[in-house]
Motif scaffolding. Structure first.
Motif, PDB file in Angstrom:
ATOM      1  N   VAL A  32       0.830  -1.205   0.000  1.00 48.61           N
ATOM      2  CA  VAL A  32       0.000   0.000   0.000  1.00 48.61           C
ATOM      3  C   VAL A  32       0.867   1.257   0.000  1.00 48.61           C
ATOM      4  O   VAL A  32       0.598   2.221  -0.733  1.00 48.61           O
ATOM      5  N   HIS A  33       1.914   1.258   0.806  1.00 49.03           N
ATOM      6  CA  HIS A  33       2.832   2.405   0.851  1.00 49.03           C
ATOM      7  C   HIS A  33       3.440   2.678  -0.519  1.00 49.03           C
ATOM      8  O   HIS A  33       3.468   3.825  -0.987  1.00 49.03           O
ATOM      9  N   GLU A  34       3.928   1.639  -1.188  1.00 47.82           N
ATOM     10  CA  GLU A  34       4.512   1.821  -2.519  1.00 47.82           C
ATOM     11  C   GLU A  34       3.456   2.274  -3.525  1.00 47.82           C
ATOM     12  O   GLU A  34       3.713   3.140  -4.370  1.00 47.82           O
ATOM     13  N   ALA A  35       2.261   1.695  -3.435  1.00 46.02           N
ATOM     14  CA  ALA A  35       1.196   2.062  -4.369  1.00 46.02           C
ATOM     15  C   ALA A  35       0.754   3.511  -4.207  1.00 46.02           C
ATOM     16  O   ALA A  35       0.275   4.135  -5.161  1.00 46.02           O
ATOM     17  N   MET A  36       0.933   4.048  -3.001  1.00 50.50           N
ATOM     18  CA  MET A  36       0.578   5.451  -2.740  1.00 50.50           C
ATOM     19  C   MET A  36       1.680   6.424  -3.159  1.00 50.50           C
ATOM     20  O   MET A  36       1.574   7.617  -2.893  1.00 50.50           O
ATOM     21  N   LEU A 188      -6.803   0.298  -6.310  1.00 49.85           N
ATOM     22  CA  LEU A 188      -6.514  -0.052  -7.701  1.00 49.85           C
ATOM     23  C   LEU A 188      -5.011  -0.102  -7.952  1.00 49.85           C
ATOM     24  O   LEU A 188      -4.506  -1.021  -8.612  1.00 49.85           O
ATOM     25  N   ALA A 189      -4.281   0.889  -7.420  1.00 48.59           N
ATOM     26  CA  ALA A 189      -2.827   0.909  -7.589  1.00 48.59           C
ATOM     27  C   ALA A 189      -2.175  -0.262  -6.871  1.00 48.59           C
ATOM     28  O   ALA A 189      -1.193  -0.835  -7.368  1.00 48.59           O
ATOM     29  N   SER A 190      -2.710  -0.638  -5.719  1.00 45.40           N
ATOM     30  CA  SER A 190      -2.176  -1.789  -4.986  1.00 45.40           C
ATOM     31  C   SER A 190      -2.420  -3.080  -5.748  1.00 45.40           C
ATOM     32  O   SER A 190      -1.543  -3.956  -5.830  1.00 45.40           O
TER      33      SER A 190
END
Length: 240
Positions: A32-36, A188-190
């Protein structure tokens, strides 16, 4: 430490839908951190009290004064199933403001866990009852109930601002906060990141190198990195 004002209990916070929260929890903190875009981490100072737990829920925020846990008492009433209590103080304090009795009351309401910049105590009991905690300290030092803080106002927790109703994801890697308004986009990014990593994992299992899959050899060359034999390196640079 906090961006919130004191003297308020906000009672009608909005929460993200449960399916989105649960899906972000499955992905975990690092994904989640990377996707954000590498945002949202509260920082390395808060560590899990237990091993192997992964939770995700809506933030109920608490702003206490140092050495005082009055507003945690007020916050219990505002919690509902699926929430995570997020606590900080107006200035740094590692006093043990939270213990087994609070956990008992919160667990009865379906609260999933605690994230706090302060200290906790009764850790044997907390682990035994399965109430999950991420804290800055374990500290038996008690607190008073004397000064008005706030519940469900924006607070600063470590390196990020947490608003009531934001999504908290916590596991062995730490804690990340997803702003409620961004929850669907971050999910969605995750999902996309997990799919990409699945492809990379399969490639590595087949023997591919990350240097090639990520096209990193040109970068090494641009940075002036050269490949030499051990004999040539020693001849030019010696042993140390």
């Amino acid at each position: 430490m906090s961006v919130g004002r004191t003297g308020f209990v906000v009672t009608d916070i909005e929460r993200a839908d449960a399916a989105t929260i649960d899906a972000l929890g499955v992905h975990g903190v690092a994904t989640v951190h990377e996707a954000m875009g590498r945002r949202g981490l509260v920082g390395a100072a808060l560590r899990p009290l237990q091993d192997g737990a992964r939770i995700a829920g809506s933030a109920v925020t608490v702003l206490n004064w140092p050495g005082d846990n009055l507003m945690i008492h007020a916050a219990v009433e505002q919690c509902r199933a699926g929430d995570i209590l997020v606590v900080t103080t107006t200035s740094p304090s590692l006093d043990g403001s939270f213990g087994e009795l609070f956990a008992t009351a919160l667990q009865q309401r379906g609260v999933l866990g605690l994230v706090t910049t302060g200290g906790v105590r009764d850790v044997v009991d907390l682990r035994a009852m399965g109430f999950h905690v991420w804290s800055a300290a374990v500290n038996a030092q008690g607190t008073v109930k004397a000064t008005a803080g706030s519940v469900n106002v924006p607070i600063t927790v470590g390196d990020t601002v947490v608003c009531a109703g934001d999504i908290i994801v916590a596991d062995d890697d730490g804690v990340v906060c997803v702003p409620r308004a961004e929850a669907s986009a971050v999910l969605l990014a995750s999902d996309a990141r997990v799919a990409k990593e699945a492809g990379s994992r399969a490639a590595y299992q087949a023997g591919d190198l990350s240097l090639d899959r990520n096209n990193l050899r040109p970068l090494l060359a641009d940075l002036g990195v050269t490949y030499v034999t051990a004999q040539d390196f020693e001849a030019e640079h010696g042993r140390g």
